[in-house]
Motif scaffolding. Sequence first.
Motif, PDB file in Angstrom:
ATOM      1  N   ILE A  37       0.884  -1.165  -0.107  1.00 44.32           N
ATOM      2  CA  ILE A  37       0.041  -0.132  -0.221  1.00 44.32           C
ATOM      3  C   ILE A  37       0.810   1.202   0.169  1.00 44.32           C
ATOM      4  CG2 ILE A  37      -1.650   1.342   1.492  1.00 44.32           C
ATOM      5  CD1 ILE A  37      -2.556  -1.600   2.376  1.00 44.32           C
ATOM      6  N   SER A  38       1.896   1.439   0.764  1.00 45.45           N
ATOM      7  CA  SER A  38       2.899   2.292   0.880  1.00 45.45           C
ATOM      8  C   SER A  38       3.525   2.743  -0.300  1.00 45.45           C
ATOM      9  CB  SER A  38       3.921   2.199   1.985  1.00 45.45           C
ATOM     10  OG  SER A  38       3.353   2.241   3.232  1.00 45.45           O
ATOM     11  N   THR A  53       1.808   6.425  -7.010  1.00 44.90           N
ATOM     12  CA  THR A  53       0.424   7.167  -7.585  1.00 44.90           C
ATOM     13  C   THR A  53       0.420   8.663  -7.197  1.00 44.90           C
ATOM     14  OG1 THR A  53      -1.084   6.229  -5.843  1.00 44.90           O
ATOM     15  CG2 THR A  53      -0.661   5.260  -7.896  1.00 44.90           C
ATOM     16  N   SER A  54       1.116   9.088  -6.005  1.00 40.56           N
ATOM     17  CA  SER A  54       1.038  10.512  -5.461  1.00 40.56           C
ATOM     18  C   SER A  54       1.540  11.568  -6.401  1.00 40.56           C
ATOM     19  CB  SER A  54       1.515  10.574  -4.022  1.00 40.56           C
ATOM     20  OG  SER A  54       2.893  10.703  -4.114  1.00 40.56           O
ATOM     21  N   GLY A  55       2.418  11.266  -7.112  1.00 37.72           N
ATOM     22  CA  GLY A  55       3.311  11.894  -8.090  1.00 37.72           C
ATOM     23  C   GLY A  55       4.279  12.819  -7.069  1.00 37.72           C
ATOM     24  N   GLN A  56       4.511  12.503  -5.796  1.00 34.64           N
ATOM     25  CA  GLN A  56       5.415  13.319  -5.031  1.00 34.64           C
ATOM     26  C   GLN A  56       6.654  12.871  -4.881  1.00 34.64           C
ATOM     27  OE1 GLN A  56       3.988  13.095  -1.059  1.00 34.64           O
ATOM     28  NE2 GLN A  56       2.085  14.323  -1.418  1.00 34.64           N
TER      29      GLN A  56
END
Length: 75
Positions: free
Chosen positions: A10-11, A17-20
């Motif tokens: 999950i992490s 997917t966050s793009g960070q």
Amino acid sequence: MSTNIRPEHISAFEAFTSGQFDNFALFSCFLGEEPVVAIVAIAPRQNENDDYQITPLFVSVTDAMVLTDHEGTAA
């Protein structure tokens, strides 16, 4: 309900997917002797300045793989 999804999956998915983060890449490799592509995280090694640690996060499906649910039904 039974699941194979662990907190580290999950992490990794959320980070991807966050793009960070910009340290993800596609990596051409092998699973056994079968050619696959992996999504990997790349980070400098802690003790070696000129080397990188490549951590596989997810591996592509191969022709030999059969995905099933927990009851054995093909996806």
